[in-house]
Design a protein around this motif. Structure first.
Motif, PDB file in Angstrom:
ATOM      1  N   TYR A   1      24.050  50.681  19.755  1.00  0.00           N
ATOM      2  CA  TYR A   1      22.645  50.733  20.165  1.00  0.00           C
ATOM      3  C   TYR A   1      22.344  52.019  20.923  1.00  0.00           C
ATOM      4  O   TYR A   1      21.386  52.743  20.603  1.00  0.00           O
ATOM      5  CB  TYR A   1      22.321  49.514  21.024  1.00  0.00           C
ATOM      6  N   SER A   2      23.170  52.337  21.916  1.00  0.00           N
ATOM      7  CA  SER A   2      22.956  53.567  22.688  1.00  0.00           C
ATOM      8  C   SER A   2      23.168  54.798  21.821  1.00  0.00           C
ATOM      9  O   SER A   2      22.477  55.812  21.993  1.00  0.00           O
ATOM     10  CB  SER A   2      23.900  53.600  23.891  1.00  0.00           C
ATOM     11  N   CYS A   3      24.110  54.719  20.888  1.00  0.00           N
ATOM     12  CA  CYS A   3      24.369  55.851  19.998  1.00  0.00           C
ATOM     13  C   CYS A   3      23.130  56.178  19.173  1.00  0.00           C
ATOM     14  O   CYS A   3      22.789  57.360  18.987  1.00  0.00           O
ATOM     15  CB  CYS A   3      25.549  55.519  19.086  1.00  0.00           C
ATOM     16  N   ILE A   4      22.433  55.165  18.695  1.00  0.00           N
ATOM     17  CA  ILE A   4      21.217  55.384  17.906  1.00  0.00           C
ATOM     18  C   ILE A   4      20.127  56.033  18.756  1.00  0.00           C
ATOM     19  O   ILE A   4      19.380  56.901  18.288  1.00  0.00           O
ATOM     20  CB  ILE A   4      20.736  54.061  17.288  1.00  0.00           C
ATOM     21  N   LEU A   5      20.033  55.636  20.030  1.00  0.00           N
ATOM     22  CA  LEU A   5      19.060  56.267  20.929  1.00  0.00           C
ATOM     23  C   LEU A   5      19.360  57.752  21.092  1.00  0.00           C
ATOM     24  O   LEU A   5      18.446  58.593  21.066  1.00  0.00           O
ATOM     25  CB  LEU A   5      19.069  55.564  22.290  1.00  0.00           C
ATOM     26  N   PHE A   6      20.644  58.079  21.264  1.00  0.00           N
ATOM     27  CA  PHE A   6      21.018  59.484  21.398  1.00  0.00           C
ATOM     28  C   PHE A   6      20.746  60.253  20.101  1.00  0.00           C
ATOM     29  O   PHE A   6      20.263  61.393  20.133  1.00  0.00           O
ATOM     30  CB  PHE A   6      22.489  59.603  21.779  1.00  0.00           C
ATOM     31  N   LEU A   7      21.054  59.641  18.965  1.00  0.00           N
ATOM     32  CA  LEU A   7      20.806  60.303  17.679  1.00  0.00           C
ATOM     33  C   LEU A   7      19.316  60.539  17.466  1.00  0.00           C
ATOM     34  O   LEU A   7      18.913  61.579  16.916  1.00  0.00           O
ATOM     35  CB  LEU A   7      21.377  59.464  16.534  1.00  0.00           C
TER      36      LEU A   7
ATOM     37  N   HIS B   1      27.646  64.617   5.518  1.00  0.00           N
ATOM     38  CA  HIS B   1      27.427  63.650   4.438  1.00  0.00           C
ATOM     39  C   HIS B   1      26.470  62.567   4.941  1.00  0.00           C
ATOM     40  O   HIS B   1      26.816  61.750   5.794  1.00  0.00           O
ATOM     41  CB  HIS B   1      28.757  63.037   4.018  1.00  0.00           C
ATOM     42  N   ALA B   2      25.246  62.550   4.433  1.00  0.00           N
ATOM     43  CA  ALA B   2      24.205  61.643   4.926  1.00  0.00           C
ATOM     44  C   ALA B   2      24.570  60.180   4.722  1.00  0.00           C
ATOM     45  O   ALA B   2      24.331  59.346   5.606  1.00  0.00           O
ATOM     46  CB  ALA B   2      22.874  61.945   4.241  1.00  0.00           C
ATOM     47  N   ARG B   3      25.150  59.843   3.573  1.00  0.00           N
ATOM     48  CA  ARG B   3      25.482  58.441   3.305  1.00  0.00           C
ATOM     49  C   ARG B   3      26.547  57.933   4.276  1.00  0.00           C
ATOM     50  O   ARG B   3      26.459  56.818   4.777  1.00  0.00           O
ATOM     51  CB  ARG B   3      25.950  58.276   1.862  1.00  0.00           C
ATOM     52  N   PHE B   4      27.550  58.769   4.538  1.00  0.00           N
ATOM     53  CA  PHE B   4      28.598  58.368   5.486  1.00  0.00           C
ATOM     54  C   PHE B   4      28.013  58.182   6.880  1.00  0.00           C
ATOM     55  O   PHE B   4      28.365  57.248   7.588  1.00  0.00           O
ATOM     56  CB  PHE B   4      29.706  59.423   5.525  1.00  0.00           C
ATOM     57  N   LYS B   5      27.108  59.072   7.277  1.00  0.00           N
ATOM     58  CA  LYS B   5      26.494  58.974   8.600  1.00  0.00           C
ATOM     59  C   LYS B   5      25.696  57.679   8.740  1.00  0.00           C
ATOM     60  O   LYS B   5      25.797  56.979   9.753  1.00  0.00           O
ATOM     61  CB  LYS B   5      25.582  60.184   8.845  1.00  0.00           C
ATOM     62  N   LYS B   6      24.903  57.329   7.719  1.00  0.00           N
ATOM     63  CA  LYS B   6      24.109  56.105   7.775  1.00  0.00           C
ATOM     64  C   LYS B   6      24.996  54.867   7.781  1.00  0.00           C
ATOM     65  O   LYS B   6      24.731  53.892   8.495  1.00  0.00           O
ATOM     66  CB  LYS B   6      23.140  56.063   6.593  1.00  0.00           C
ATOM     67  N   THR B   7      26.068  54.899   6.987  1.00  0.00           N
ATOM     68  CA  THR B   7      26.990  53.764   6.955  1.00  0.00           C
ATOM     69  C   THR B   7      27.673  53.578   8.301  1.00  0.00           C
ATOM     70  O   THR B   7      27.816  52.458   8.789  1.00  0.00           O
ATOM     71  CB  THR B   7      28.047  53.967   5.852  1.00  0.00           C
ATOM     72  N   ALA B   8      28.080  54.682   8.914  1.00  0.00           N
ATOM     73  CA  ALA B   8      28.730  54.618  10.220  1.00  0.00           C
ATOM     74  C   ALA B   8      27.781  54.059  11.270  1.00  0.00           C
ATOM     75  O   ALA B   8      28.182  53.228  12.103  1.00  0.00           O
ATOM     76  CB  ALA B   8      29.217  56.011  10.623  1.00  0.00           C
ATOM     77  N   GLN B   9      26.527  54.476  11.240  1.00  0.00           N
ATOM     78  CA  GLN B   9      25.547  53.960  12.189  1.00  0.00           C
ATOM     79  C   GLN B   9      25.358  52.455  12.018  1.00  0.00           C
ATOM     80  O   GLN B   9      25.280  51.714  13.005  1.00  0.00           O
ATOM     81  CB  GLN B   9      24.214  54.677  12.003  1.00  0.00           C
TER      82      GLN B   9
ATOM     83  N   LEU C   1      28.788  62.193  15.240  1.00  0.00           N
ATOM     84  CA  LEU C   1      28.092  61.827  14.012  1.00  0.00           C
ATOM     85  C   LEU C   1      27.067  62.882  13.611  1.00  0.00           C
ATOM     86  O   LEU C   1      26.799  63.074  12.419  1.00  0.00           O
ATOM     87  CB  LEU C   1      27.395  60.474  14.183  1.00  0.00           C
ATOM     88  N   ASN C   2      26.510  63.568  14.598  1.00  0.00           N
ATOM     89  CA  ASN C   2      25.530  64.601  14.287  1.00  0.00           C
ATOM     90  C   ASN C   2      26.162  65.773  13.543  1.00  0.00           C
ATOM     91  O   ASN C   2      25.474  66.512  12.826  1.00  0.00           O
ATOM     92  CB  ASN C   2      24.890  65.113  15.583  1.00  0.00           C
TER      93      ASN C   2
END
Length: 292
Positions: free
Chosen positions: A171-177, A97-105, A92-93
């Protein structure tokens, strides 16, 4: 005294927090330790039984079978629950495309918000041998017979591992991001000037700088390895129970189903000791207290 007067307001604000932990945290812990040495009864005083409860648990083959199941299922969740979110965060990093990244998160985080009752119901329906979407797709693609995912021990263990990984991956993905965001952009700029490719930037910049976050996530996941309960309780059934019942299910059955509260308390404290030992080993191996 001068410092006490200076920070008096802060100390007063901490009093309700301290009371909360004393009443709802440490008191039940101390009471549970006391019960573990008693022949506990719901009515009347429970006579002290010494180490009899611990001896009963220690010599119970079902306890050791539950420990084995816990290590297999919990170990699988620990490994996949660490690697999958890390790979996902790195992927994801790279998305521009910022909108796609936020939607995916957001989409990835939604399963973490759902209770295990809902998640279990969803996957029981999807894995049904007759009408489940997974079996229907397998039949269309390979022509194989329906697989009883939740009735065969081999598949049931994998279902526990994969579903738990899927639920908490966001949840863990957001911590890594969050850890990736804190990396100094000048490091990437210097790497690009030196001719580093995107993969080399990930390997030599992102991963080393993300090491502290990786240690925290791995340690947090380790502390929950021996305490898994919800997914097993929701997805288990009599045909797979001997191979998927974990320590918390053993404790639940002893304390709630069989009303052997003293034995359940003793089992709980053994789990606590095992968890502390496992956590200390992981801290030592990962050099958690070292910077970087």
């Amino acid at each position: 005294m001068k410092a006490l007067r200076k920070y008096a307001a802060l100390y007063l604000m901490m009093i309700p927090v301290a009371i909360y932990f004393l009443v709802y945290g440490y008191y039940p812990l101390i009471k549970g330790l006391q019960v573990s040495f008693q022949d506990y009864r719901l009515m009347g005083d429970g006579p002290y039984a010494g180490l009899a409860n611990y001896s009963q648990v220690w010599h119970d083959p079902f306890f050791w079978q539950s420990l084995t199941n816990t290590l297999v299922i919990g170990g699988g969740i620990l490994a996949l629950g660490f690697i999958a979110p890390l790979v996902l965060a790195l992927s994801l990093n790279e998305v521009l495309h910022a909108r796609f990244k936020k939607t995916a998160q957001m989409v990835l985080y939604i399963p973490h918000l759902l209770s295990w009752v809902i998640v279990g119901g969803i996957w029981i329906f999807l894995l049904s041998p007759d009408t489940g979407l997974v079996n229907l797709l397998l039949q269309r693609l390979t022509g194989t017979q329906p697989i009883h995912f939740l009735a065969e021990s081999f598949w049931a263990r994998w279902v526990m591992i994969l579903v738990a990984t899927w639920k908490d991956m966001g949840y863990s993905c957001i911590l890594f991001l969050a850890g990736i965001v804190t990396i100094n952009p000048s490091l990437y700029e210097a790497a690009r000037i030196d001719g580093a490719s995107r993969w080399q930037q990930v390997r030599y910049v992102t991963l080393p700088q993300l090491l502290s976050t990786m240690k925290v996530v791995f340690l947090l996941n380790t502390m929950g390895v021996l305490r898994i309960f919800d997914q097993v309780f929701v997805l288990r059934n009599p045909s797979t129970a001997p191979d998927v019942d974990v320590l918390m299910v053993y404790t639940f059955e002893k304390g709630i189903m069989n009303m052997q509260v003293g034995v359940a308390a003793a089992a709980s404290f053994l789990v606590l000791l095992f968890t502390l030992a496992l956590t200390l080993v992981v801290r030592k191996l990962t050099r958690f207290d070292e910077v970087g």
